[in-house]
Each structure stands twice: as C-alpha cells, then as structure tokens.
Design an enzyme around this catalytic site. Structure first.
Site, PDB file in Angstrom:
ATOM      1  N   GLY A 101      31.050  -3.339  64.467  1.00  0.00           N
ATOM      2  CA  GLY A 101      29.978  -2.526  65.011  1.00  0.00           C
ATOM      3  C   GLY A 101      30.310  -1.058  65.068  1.00  0.00           C
ATOM      4  O   GLY A 101      29.506  -0.269  65.589  1.00  0.00           O
ATOM      5  N   THR A 161      30.434  -0.503  57.476  1.00  0.00           N
ATOM      6  CA  THR A 161      29.558  -0.819  56.337  1.00  0.00           C
ATOM      7  C   THR A 161      28.718   0.378  55.935  1.00  0.00           C
ATOM      8  O   THR A 161      28.568   0.673  54.735  1.00  0.00           O
ATOM      9  CB  THR A 161      28.657  -2.012  56.692  1.00  0.00           C
ATOM     10  N   ASN A 165      27.210  -6.098  66.692  1.00  0.00           N
ATOM     11  CA  ASN A 165      26.749  -5.342  65.524  1.00  0.00           C
ATOM     12  C   ASN A 165      25.570  -6.074  64.903  1.00  0.00           C
ATOM     13  O   ASN A 165      25.628  -7.282  64.679  1.00  0.00           O
ATOM     14  CB  ASN A 165      27.892  -5.209  64.503  1.00  0.00           C
ATOM     15  N   SER A 177      26.776  -6.868  60.809  1.00  0.00           N
ATOM     16  CA  SER A 177      28.218  -7.058  60.743  1.00  0.00           C
ATOM     17  C   SER A 177      28.603  -7.738  59.434  1.00  0.00           C
ATOM     18  O   SER A 177      27.988  -8.731  59.024  1.00  0.00           O
ATOM     19  CB  SER A 177      28.678  -7.915  61.931  1.00  0.00           C
ATOM     20  N   SER A 178      29.636  -7.197  58.791  1.00  0.00           N
ATOM     21  CA  SER A 178      30.138  -7.809  57.551  1.00  0.00           C
ATOM     22  C   SER A 178      30.974  -9.023  57.925  1.00  0.00           C
ATOM     23  O   SER A 178      32.007  -8.902  58.584  1.00  0.00           O
ATOM     24  CB  SER A 178      30.988  -6.802  56.767  1.00  0.00           C
ATOM     25  N   GLY A 193      36.423  -5.738  61.080  1.00  0.00           N
ATOM     26  CA  GLY A 193      37.226  -5.066  62.098  1.00  0.00           C
ATOM     27  C   GLY A 193      37.800  -6.047  63.104  1.00  0.00           C
ATOM     28  O   GLY A 193      37.551  -7.267  63.072  1.00  0.00           O
ATOM     29  N   GLU A 231      38.321  -8.272  66.185  1.00  0.00           N
ATOM     30  CA  GLU A 231      37.337  -9.024  66.963  1.00  0.00           C
ATOM     31  C   GLU A 231      38.028  -9.755  68.101  1.00  0.00           C
ATOM     32  O   GLU A 231      39.120 -10.342  67.935  1.00  0.00           O
ATOM     33  CB  GLU A 231      36.599 -10.037  66.077  1.00  0.00           C
TER      34      GLU A 231
END
Length: 1203
Positions: free
Chosen positions: A112, A116, A159, A162-163, A388, A390
C-alpha cells in the site's frame, strides 16, 4: 498511489523543506520525519537522500505527471529540478546510454506504499522519451502491465491495488538507445487468494471485471455462463462491499484492448475467460458425504458440473471422475481411491488454484513472446515491483515468502549502501567515519541457510508420506528454540499452531496451518490429461504448457518427489534475481505509507517513523553525507575530465588529478584520492560535471562547425559531379532517342515505298493476265479474218519477215569484241556468249528504280521501244506459261484463274507500267544510270507541258477496244493507224539502242570478272553460313541430342548451297544473333518448300508470298536469308516448275528490297551458274518478239484494208 496526469507548475519552483536530506545540518529521525511531514502537507511527496528517492503515498491525485514535465526532466540535470520519480528514471536512462551499463530500479516498501504506481510512472517515462522511434513496442509494454495488474493484483485491507505477485521487468534497449522489447519475470503468485479472502479483501481484479461485463452484456454472459457476483462463493465468501459494475466493466474493456494490442487471437481471449468462469463455478460445487468413506455430488452441483464441462470442453463423466477420485502411484502402479468429503473440497480448491496459476504463467510467457527483443536487447533497465513487507492478523505461508523476499532485498540494499561502501574505503585507505547499520543476516540464516532452516524443514515434511503441519511446527520449536531471530509465539496457548520470526521491520507471527499442503502445490495431472483432449483449442494448449520448474522432473506421476517444492523454487528464483541486481547499477525508491486508513492528507508520525527505522533512512543519510558515494578509477577519471586541462603534458597521473581539482576549485574535504580510485562527494562531482558539460558543448560546437563546412563542401562536389553525369547521360539519351526516331522513320518510309513498288509489280502481273485474255480474243478474231481474207494475212507475214531480216542483218554487222566468262581454254563461240550476255540480268540494275525514280536515257524513242518490247515479252511469257500449264497441269491453270476472278487479296494495282530488263548483267551499278521504268512518276509534269511522247502498246489497244465498243457498226476503226515512216524510224532507234548496250558490255565485263571482290557461292557459304547436322528430325529429342555431335556428323558447307528435299532446317543459313530471327528463318524455309512443291491452293500460295516478302520488308536481318534460301532451292532443282516458282519469289523479293553488299557480290558471281537459265529466257524473248510483231503488223494491215 492514485495520481492523474494533469497540468502542473514548473519543476523549478521554490521547494518547501529540504529537498535532499543529506544536506540537513542535524540528522536524526525526528528531523527527517518532520521534513517529510512538511513536504507532504504541501503535496510534495518526493524527497532525496543522496541518490535514493523517498516517496510518500498521497492517496490522491496530484498534477505532477504530465507530458510537459516529462520534457522538462528529459535531457536535464536532476540537481536543478525538484525531486521526482522522473528524475530518477532520467538518471538511470542517461547512465545506460552514456556508461553502457545495465541499470535496475528497485522499488521497495510496505503493501500500500505505492510501489505499483511508481513502477507504472517509470515505464511511462521511458516509453515517452523514446516514443519517437518504436511507439508500438512501447504501447505493448504498457498494455502488458495492464493485463498483469488485472490478473495479479487484488484489494487488501492495506491497499486497494496490491500486487499479489512479484515482477521484474527488464526494458531492453538497442544500440540506438531505443526500447526494443521487454522481458518479465514473475515471482510467487498468491494462489490461496483464489479460494479464500480475508475480511475486507477481494479476489483478483479480473474475476470481478468478468462478472461485471457479463451483467452488462448478455451475449458475453451466455457465452461464458456468467451469473451475478453474489452467486459465486469464491467472490462472496467474506467480502461485504458493493461492487461498482460500471467501473469494473470499463476495466474489462481495457483488458480486452490490451489483449488486442499484444496480438492475442480472439479465440485465445475467449479461452482465457472460459477458464476463469470455470474456476468461479468450481467454488459452487458442494459434495455430499457417503458413510464417511466417500462422497458424491448434491443436486445443486449438476448445473455447475455441466457448465464447467462445457467451458473446459471436457466430457461430463471424465470431469466427475476427477472431482471424486484421486490417483496414487505405488511402484509404477496407479491406484484410484475415492475421496472423502474434506479431501474432495481440498481437491476442488487445488484444481481452481492450478487452473488460475497455469493461466497466469501462460499469460506471462505469451507477453514475453510478444515483447521479446531478440538479439537486439543487449542493454536493459530493470524495474523491480515486488510485494512489500506484510504483517496481518493471520499470516500464512505466502506472508513468510513475501517477508523472506523483503529480507533478501534489504540485505542487498545494506550490502550495496553500507557494507560494500565501507569495505571499499578500507581497501583504498582513505579517511572516513565508520557508520553502524542494522544487519539482518541472522534472520536470513534461519530462513534459508542449509542444512537446517525453516524452508528445509518444510521440504522434509512435504517429501514424507504422512508429513503434517504439526510435525513441521514441532521440529521448528526444537531446532530454533534458542535462536535470537526465532519466536515460539506471543501466547503459550498457541505454541502448537504458530511460530514467529524477528524481521528487520518487526516480529511476525505465522500460523502453521496449511504450510505443508501449500508448499507441496499438488498438480492436477489427471485433470490436465483430460484437458489435453478438450474441444477448446486454448484449453488443450494450456494443458500441454509446463512450468520451467517441472520440465526437468524425472520422478513418476503421483509421487511426492515429482518436483521441487514451492519454497525451493521460490528461493532459486529469488537468488537469480539477486544475481541479476548485483550485475547492474541500482537505483532505489523507498515508498512510505503515511497511514493505515488509505486516506489523503493524513500523516501518521509514528507509522512513518517505524518505516524510517527499518528502512534505515537515518543510516543512509549519514553514510551518504559522511561517505563518498561516487567512485571512479584513476584512468577513468583522467579520461573523462582531462578535457578540462589546457596543458596536457603532465606525465604523472597523480598530478593530472590534482590539476583537475585545482581547476574546479573544490575543497579537499569533498574528494579523496585512494590507491586505485577517486572518491567524490556530490558537491565535487556536480562541479566536475558542470565544467565538463560546458567544455564538451563548446568543443562540440566547433567540431560541428568544421564538420558541417566539410560536409557541405563534399556534398556540393558530389552534387556537381552527379549533375555532370546526369547531363552527360541525358544528352546522350536525347541523341539516342532522336537517332532511334529518325532510324525508325526511315525504316517506315522505306518499308512503305518498297511496299508500293511490290504492289505495283503484283498489279502488273495481274494486268499481264488480262492482256493475255485480250490476246486470246484477238486470236479468235484473227482466225475468223483468216478464213475470209487469206491474202492479206500472207502479206502481213511477208512484211514482218522482211523486218526481222533487216534487224538480223544490222545486228550481224556489229563487231563483237567480248571475251568469254570462263578460262582462256573455254571454247564457247562468241556469238553464244553475246546472246547470253545480251539477255542476262543484273539484279541491282533491274530494280534500280527503288533508289531513283527518274530515267537517264535521253532518247525518248529508244525508251518507247524498250517499254513496248518489254510488254510484248511479258505477254509472250504469260502466254507460254498458260499453254504449258494447260498441257501439263490443268489444275494449275484453274488456280491462276481463281487468283484473277475470285478476288483473292493482293497488292493494289500500279499506276505506271512495269520496268524493262537491263541491257546486260555485266554492267555495274556505277556505270549505268537507272532505267526509266516508271515514266508515270514524271508523266504528270510532261502532260502539263504538252502531249506525251511515248505510249504503251497495251494502252493503245485499250483505246482501240473502247472505240470498238463505242462504234455502232463492225466497220468502225478499232486499231491505231501507224505510218510506214514511223515504223522505219523506230526500227533505227531499236538498232541504235542495241549498239549502245553492246558497247557498254565490252568495258564492264572485264572489270567485273577480273575483280577479286566477287566470289562464288561456295566461298560465301564457308565464310558466312552456320553449321547444320547431316540428319535432322523434326522432333525435340533429336534437337536435344544433336548438341554433342562431332564434326563428322555436320553437313558440309557446299551441300548447304544446293537443293534440299527436306523442308526442315535446324537453324538459319546466315549467322544471326536474335533467336527470334533464327526461328523465323526455319519457319520461312518450311513455307518456301511447301510453296515450291505446290502443296497449297492459290489463296494460300499468295499468303505465303506476302508472308515472305513482309518478313524481308519488316526485318532487315532476314533479307539475305530469303535470297540464300531461294538460291539454294533453285540450284540442282530436279523440277523446272519448282525452279520457276522459286525464281518468282526471288524476283518479287528483289523488287521489294535489295540484298546486302556482301550478297550483291555473290549475285554477280552467280551469272555463270545460271547461264542456261538466261539463255532459255533469251529464246523465249525472241519467240515472243516474233509472234507479237506479226500480230501487230497483221493488225495494221487489217486496219488499212478495213479503212
């Protein structure tokens, strides 16, 4: 990060706070946090810490990403502009173009934080600055990112985009620094999200986009068997938020457009969406327990099974078997075991994960195939967008892998920024202050270091037949109980279900439930076997696709050792990524999340401070401030900056370096000289770069000035030379065109004139036939008169006999001094030679009228006698020919009549009488003037002056005939009256003409026969004839086999000059270079032979004559060939009739066109060979002259008696 591309003020505006925090006077966490807060409130989200960019996610749109700003940052020094992600992208692009070193932009931060969006802005900037060359491949790269975002991103509690996978995009450049392609490497797609989502989270974006499009488009809903989103359990498990159907539908259109840009066929796109719909339907299958030992389908499952079978193109019975039965491999034997209800549910989830994972991997491979740069992508700029750090309330196997990735990247960052930097300082022995930094080596050791680590223990459990999560957790507790980075759990009550690891960003507790099963990632081999027979092409292709991790598997299907585990494969991928990053020049973007609520203008100091701590920003600023981030070898430094020196004669490199620093007047605290490298801080480096840029620019302007002058001068010389060549070529072309036009015009005029002469000759022949008919009618009338008046006929015969005797007496008194043609031993009588020579023909002089049209004899009476005698001879020749044909070949006579009566196409009638024969063949063309054959050419001029002197006998007979027709009675005058004086005068004129001709023969015959330039036919054949085979068939096989024959198989040249029975010749007689003329020569010889033998009717014979004469007129190269063929077929010809036919064509050819000079000398030499023929012609002339003279005298007496 949600940011629109809109207009904004210039990037050179006055900044708020400190743009580069390495310049701050006091470096501490509170001051750094306060500086970021001040800039964040002013919507300035980017800040420098040396070369590292810090970006704070604003969670709103900011107008700092327009094309004008891209142009402002491109080709400019970033130190003069505000901090921006465009500046970092420009620095990386400039470095790859100037230093020819691969670059990498590493974007890190929590989920978040805006990683990206930052990746997208870097790609957009690179595509924009190189869009003037290869816009299509750049558009494909951007659209590929759209597809990956739809299939790999999802909404989480932290996010909205989120990727859920990591990607490393290598943007490749060619030698011209233009984008050539892109290669994408994906890392660890989160598969558990397909079947389960936590509270407040969603499935992948593409699932909602597909369902929303089905709600708006009925045809798509029917094609993919779509239902509302509330119908699917994989979409409605925990999510209670309302879906914006319009927005998701618009995103679906963008995805389909991206597929089109990547040139993916429509049937493949439909196949992808069918697989996604089948995955959604799998979540709605509910099993029914049967005695705890098996399971079956419930009544509500029938629709789902039918739709899934239809979407995947499978048979219903096969798909049911996959859902209810599993196969195990025991020593090569496959055993089928019914699934319990819990196992069936897990098998259903595994099928959904396998289908989505394989589809995603297939998409990445397809994108790489489309954007692959090939061999041109030697240089690349990598952009790493990876998940990222987590830390959720429920952390599972995916979070462990994600946090392990961030640990590896943090280790790489620390090694690059801190450890490697300070180790270089020690090696070079320069003065520096040591900087302490957080080291995460112990955390990485517990996760990945063999032989005993978290991943190794997990892999052991996966290879055991009865491996479980509890056994794995028990081994973890016993192995790492006393490790400083390991935590059993915060609560003793949960020690049997969870464990914790102290990461660089904080401690994270992981729930061990499902670790073993997720690490195994059981492949649905049976399902994919059935899918290989699917009716859908994409599904069949998807079943055959294999991940790279399974390609080298050598274990049988169904065994636990069939492949590497997920953790092992992920660890290998991550290590290869680190290896790639170590070979590049990295650029860092540290993204920071300002709050947990995803709200704009909300800055949480504590949250940002925590991120600053574990990101090591304070340490970064300190080492960037106190250290020397820029390193250059001595040689590179001198080569790069020696242009600043005016005196370059310094011999020692150390003096070079000090001289350069003296020029820029930089303090010694900003640079140090090591053993092999120069260490610079940003201030000194900027001064050097500014000086060098100015110097290079000034020198470049001077070089460009001289180069442009040289280029313009050489261009002028080249253009001048080209103009001269063009003028030369153009003038030559004009002259050639004019010559060709004049030559063509002359040829056309000659062909038309010769055609006129040929048509006149043909008309004369027809007139002769008509005169013959008139003569026959007169014969009949004469017979009637003879029956009544016998005495007048006897008187006419006596008078004619007297005239003949007088002519004979005069001619006998003429002295004959002519020599024979042959050798001195030739004993032929002189009188015979004279007769032959008198009646011989010179072919050139016969048709000399083709060159000149006016006569040359001054005596008109002699010309009149000559014309009349010529007409009489022709009449007699025609009469004899008709008589011979009537006796020998009656059919021939009928053909001649058909030519005159049936109107066969022929040449137009002439307006003037035909030419008389020459006096002798031995007279040359230069000695004799042209005969006045066509007196009608100047007759019009003579008529205007007075009455014409000579008249043709046939013309007078026509007048007499018309008078007879007009006369009402038989006693009217029907003949022209001639006086005796006039007859005597004309007799003398004929004698004078004979004397003149004989006197000319004496002088010319000597010269002709003594001249060596004349040669016979054999010598001409040896010099100018082609070689022919002895035997020549008409088929193509003999033509092919005759190429290798020896000289003994070739026909002698003298045989090629005599009569040939066959009508086929292999080639032309005379050498020719045009194959078309050679083919026409062979065809012409065949037609000549057919005409000679009389194989055709009269109409066809006339066409053959016109064909041969037309070829001679139109093609000058074929004229000598026509004469040679006629001469050959007339020599030793067994038939006199055939010879006459050949001579007729030769005469018509000579009238139409002349032979060449070489052939003319041959024709002069042929007079001896054809002496017999001319003698025969002489006898015919005498007979004709006698008979016609008798008829004329008889007619005169009859007229007198009648009058």
């Amino acid at each position: 990060m949600h940011m629109n591309i809109c207009m904004m003020p210039s990037a050179r505006e006055v900044t708020v706070g400190v743009a580069d925090m390495t310049t701050m006077s006091e470096i501490d966490e509170i001051g750094i946090n306060q500086n970021l807060y001040i800039r964040y409130n002013s919507d300035i989200i980017y800040t420098y810490t040396g070369s590292i960019l810090i970006a704070v996610n604003p969670y709103k749109s900011i107008n700092i990403y327009n094309k004008e700003l891209v142009s402002e940052y491109h080709r400019s020094q970033s130190v003069n502009l505000s901090p921006h992600v465009f500046a970092l992208a420009e620095a990386a692009y400039t470095s790859i173009t100037e230093d020819q070193i691969n670059q990498a932009c590493v974007i890190s931060g929590e989920s978040g934080a805006g990683k990206t969006e930052t990746t997208k802005f870097i790609l957009q900037y690179l595509c924009t600055v190189t869009s003037n060359v290869s816009s299509w491949i750049q558009q494909q790269i951007l659209e590929a990112n759209t597809i990956l975002e739809a299939f790999g991103n999802a909404k989480t509690i932290r996010n909205d985009n989120s990727s859920r996978f990591g990607k490393f995009m290598q943007v490749c450049f060619d030698d011209y620094n233009c984008i050539k392609g892109c290669v994408i490497q994906d890392y660890l797609l989160e598969q558990s999200r397909i079947t389960f989502q936590s509270e407040g989270e969603r499935n992948y974006h593409i699932m909602y986009q597909l369902v929303a499009q089905g709600q708006k488009n009925i045809s798509i809903a029917k094609a993919f068997q779509l239902r509302p989103p509330e119908f699917y359990k994989y979409l409605n498990t925990t999510n209670t938020e309302q879906i914006n159907m319009n927005l998701e539908s618009m995103k679906f259109d963008a995805v389909t457009m991206a597929f089109t840009v990547l040139q993916i066929p429509q049937f493949v796109i439909d196949g992808v969406f069918k697989v996604l719909s089948a995955i959604l339907w799998l979540g709605n299958i509910e099993f029914m327990d049967i005695d705890g030992e098996g399971c079956d389908f419930s009544n509500s499952d029938q629709e789902a099974i039918t739709n899934i079978s239809y979407l995947l193109g499978l048979k219903r019975c096969e798909f049911q078997k996959v859902l209810l039965i599993r196969q195990i491999n025991v020593r090569g034997n496959i055993t089928e075991i019914p699934l319990k209800i819990k196992e069936a549910i897990e098998n259903r989830h595994a099928m959904a994960k396998a289908l989505y994972s394989k589809t995603f991997t297939w998409l990445v491979t397809k994108i790489n195939n489309c954007t692959n740069p090939g061999q041109d992508g030697a240089k690349f700029l990598g952009v790493l967008d990876i998940f990222g750090f987590e830390n959720f309330a429920h952390n599972s196997f995916e979070q462990l892998c994600i946090n392990y990735t961030n640990e590896k990247l943090h280790k790489f960052f620390n090694h690059y920024v801190f450890a490697l930097e300070q180790s270089i300082y020690k090696q070079e022995e320069i003065c520096f202050n040591h900087v302490e930094f957080t080291d995460n080596s112990q955390c990485l050791e517990i996760i990945e270091k063999p032989p005993r680590c978290v991943f190794k223990l997990l892999t052991e459990q996966c290879h055991m037949p009865k491996g479980s999560d509890s056994a794995y957790l028990s081994n973890m507790h016993s192995e790492f109980e006393f490790h400083p980075s390991y935590i059993k759990g915060f609560d003793r009550r949960h020690w049997e279900t969870e464990f914790g690891i102290k990461h660089y960003a904080g401690s994270v507790i992981y729930v061990a439930d499902g670790f073993v099963e997720k690490n195994r990632d059981v492949q649905q081999d049976v399902l994919f076997d059935y899918m290989s027979c699917s009716e859908d092409m994409f599904v069949k292709d998807l079943s055959k696709y294999q991940d790279p991790q399974f390609l080298n598997s050598s274990y049988p299907r169904g065994s636990s050792k069939s492949k590497c585990t997920v953790s092992d494969n992920f660890r290998q991928q991550l290590q290869s990524l680190i290896d790639v990053l170590q070979n590049t020049k990295p650029w860092y973007v540290r993204c920071i999340k300002p709050n947990l609520l995803k709200q704009p203008n909300n800055y949480s100091h504590s949250l940002v401070l925590d991120q600053l701590k574990y990101l090591g920003v304070v340490d970064i600023i300190r080492i960037r401030r106190e250290g020397f981030p820029i390193h250059l070898r001595h040689e590179d430094f001198i080569d790069k900056y020696k242009c600043l020196m005016k005196d370059k004669s310094v011999q020692y490199p150390h003096k070079y370096i000090t001289k350069i620093f003296e020029i820029i007047d930089s303090p010694t605290t900003e640079w140090q000289i090591g053993k092999s490298k120069i260490f610079l801080r940003s201030v000194a480096y900027k001064l050097l770069e500014d000086k060098r840029t100015k110097k290079v620019y000034t020198s470049a302007v001077i070089i460009q000035k001289y180069w442009k002058r040289f280029y313009c001068f050489t261009s002028f010389l080249r253009i001048k030379l080209a103009v001269l060549k063009i003028q030369h070529a153009y003038r030559g072309w004009i002259l050639r065109i004019n010559f060709i036009r004049m030559r063509r015009s002359a040829i056309v005029i000659q062909s038309r004139l010769r055609g006129v002469f040929a048509r006149e000759v043909a008309t004369a022949l027809r007139e002769m036939r008509r005169v013959d008919d008139e003569m026959k009618k007169r014969d009949k009338m004469f017979e009637q008169f003879t029956t009544i008046h016998t005495n007048p006929l006897a008187d006419c015969e006596r008078i004619i006999q007297e005239e003949i005797n007088v002519l004979a007496h005069i001619s006998g008194n003429i002295p004959n001094s002519k020599k024979p043609f042959g050798d001195d031993n030739n004993c032929e009588c002189i009188s015979t030679e004279a007769l032959i020579q008198q009646d011989s023909y010179d072919l050139d002089n016969i048709f000399a009228f083709l060159g000149e049209s006016e006569g040359s004899f001054a005596n008109p009476l002699i010309e009149e006698i000559n014309d009349k005698m010529n007409n009489l001879v022709k009449d007699l020749d025609e009469e004899i020919e008709l008589c011979a044909q009537s006796d020998v070949n009656f059919e021939g006579r009928e053909v001649v009549k058909s030519l005159t009566t049936k109107g066969v196409p022929s040449l137009p009638e002439p307006t003037v009488p035909p030419p008389p024969p020459p006096t002798s063949i031995s007279m040359t063309k230069n000695d004799l003037r042209p005969e006045p054959i066509y007196e009608a050419i100047k007759a019009n001029n003579q008529i205007t002056k007075g009455v014409p002197i000579e008249y043709d006998v046939s013309l007078k007979l026509k007048i007499a005939k018309e008078n007879i027709k007009k006369s009402p009675t038989p006693s009217s005058s029907i003949f022209v009256k001639y006086d005796d004086d006039e007859r005597e005068q004309r007799r003398k004129q004929r004698v004078e003409k004979k004397i003149q001709e004989l006197s000319c023969n004496d002088d010319t015959n000597k010269d002709i026969h003594n001249d060596d330039s004349f040669y016979n036919i054999l010598e001409f054949a040896e010099n100018y004839f082609n070689t022919h085979d002895l035997s020549r068939d008409s088929n193509d096989i003999s033509t092919l086999t005759s190429k290798g024959k020896k000289n003994a198989d070739l026909m002698a040249k003298h045989e090629m000059t005599i009569f040939c029975k066959s009508d086929i010749i292999p080639s032309s007689h005379i050498h020719m270079y045009d194959p078309e003329n050679v083919s026409l020569s062979c065809n012409m010889f065949r037609e000549l032979c057919k005409y000679m033998r009389g194989e055709h009717n009269a109409e066809r014979e006339l066409q053959i004559i016109q064909y041969i004469i037309g070829l001679g007129i139109g093609r000058e190269e074929l004229r000598d060939e026509i004469f040679i063929q006629c001469i050959r077929q007339s020599r030793n010809n067994p038939s006199m009739e055939w010879t006459d036919r050949v001579w007729l064509i030769m005469c018509l050819s000579i009238v139409a066109f002349q032979p060449s000079k070489l052939l003319f000398r041959l024709c002069v030499a042929l007079e001896q060979l054809y002496a017999d023929f001319f003698s025969w012609m002489h006898e015919l002339k005498l007979l004709m002259f006698t008979r016609l003279t008798q008829q004329v005298m008889l007619s005169r007496n009859l007229l007198k008696s009648l009058i």
